[in-house]
Design a protein around this motif. Structure first.
Motif, PDB file in Angstrom:
ATOM      1  N   THR A   1       0.967  -6.805  20.525  1.00  0.00           N
ATOM      2  CA  THR A   1      -0.266  -6.176  21.001  1.00  0.00           C
ATOM      3  C   THR A   1      -1.493  -6.816  20.363  1.00  0.00           C
ATOM      4  O   THR A   1      -2.502  -7.034  21.028  1.00  0.00           O
ATOM      5  CB  THR A   1      -0.239  -4.652  20.709  1.00  0.00           C
ATOM      6  N   SER A   2      -1.399  -7.151  19.084  1.00  0.00           N
ATOM      7  CA  SER A   2      -2.544  -7.761  18.394  1.00  0.00           C
ATOM      8  C   SER A   2      -2.856  -9.166  18.903  1.00  0.00           C
ATOM      9  O   SER A   2      -3.955  -9.668  18.684  1.00  0.00           O
ATOM     10  CB  SER A   2      -2.311  -7.791  16.878  1.00  0.00           C
TER      11      SER A   2
ATOM     12  N   ALA B   1      -0.183 -15.019  14.923  1.00  0.00           N
ATOM     13  CA  ALA B   1      -0.075 -14.010  13.864  1.00  0.00           C
ATOM     14  C   ALA B   1       0.630 -14.669  12.685  1.00  0.00           C
ATOM     15  O   ALA B   1       1.780 -15.094  12.804  1.00  0.00           O
ATOM     16  CB  ALA B   1       0.716 -12.804  14.356  1.00  0.00           C
TER      17      ALA B   1
ATOM     18  N   LYS C   1      -2.375 -11.637   9.683  1.00  0.00           N
ATOM     19  CA  LYS C   1      -3.685 -11.766  10.317  1.00  0.00           C
ATOM     20  C   LYS C   1      -3.511 -12.623  11.548  1.00  0.00           C
ATOM     21  O   LYS C   1      -2.565 -13.409  11.647  1.00  0.00           O
ATOM     22  CB  LYS C   1      -4.715 -12.360   9.363  1.00  0.00           C
TER      23      LYS C   1
ATOM     24  N   LYS D   1      -7.762  -7.245  25.032  1.00  0.00           N
ATOM     25  CA  LYS D   1      -7.835  -5.789  25.222  1.00  0.00           C
ATOM     26  C   LYS D   1      -7.546  -5.403  26.672  1.00  0.00           C
ATOM     27  O   LYS D   1      -6.894  -4.411  26.934  1.00  0.00           O
ATOM     28  CB  LYS D   1      -9.199  -5.279  24.795  1.00  0.00           C
TER      29      LYS D   1
END
Length: 142
Positions: free
Chosen positions: A108-109, A72, A9, A113
């Motif tokens: 990327t996470s 992450a 997460k 955006k």
């Protein structure tokens, strides 16, 4: 050999959030090491000077009012970090993912955006920029 990430997460912190302390030394070490050895130009700088100056640069980036650090972490063990980023809105200062878990979507996470500015680049980061974010500009002074 690459290891597989089961689940992770992304947790976000302001750059001055006391909760970031758990990851602070890792972020600083990864940032300085990856930039120095991931971009040949930085290796030309005197080592002591590089580490001293970049410690101050990282501190300044984290203190910016809109600075966000995304980490992450393993879902089953939030103290285990796979990667992190320092961003401001559409500006990416740095993104780092551990070598053994790259190419699994973690980087990327950790990114916004939309990316309009990139302030620090490694050789692999430059390749990703050209391929995925060609409209973003490189501006180390932003």
């Amino acid at each position: 050999m690459a290891s597989e990430v089961s689940t992770y997460k992304v947790v976000s912190f302001s750059g001055t959030d006391p909760a970031l302390k758990e990851f602070d030394s890792m972020i600083r070490k990864d940032f300085k090491t990856a930039l120095r050895y991931g971009n040949g130009w930085y290796k030309l700088i005197d080592q002591d000077r590089y580490y001293q100056i970049y410690e101050a640069i990282i501190s300044a980036l984290l203190k910016r009012p809109d600075s966000v650090v995304r980490v992450a972490v393993a879902s089953e063990d939030p103290s285990l970090a796979y990667g992190w980023s320092i961003v401001e809105d559409e500006k990416v200062h740095f993104v780092f993912v551990k070598k053994d878990v790259r190419n699994e979507g973690i980087g990327t996470s950790l990114l916004p955006k939309e990316i309009s500015v990139i302030t620090h680049l490694t050789t692999s980061g430059e390749a990703i920029w050209q391929k995925k974010y060609p409209d973003a500009i490189f501006d180390p002074f932003a």
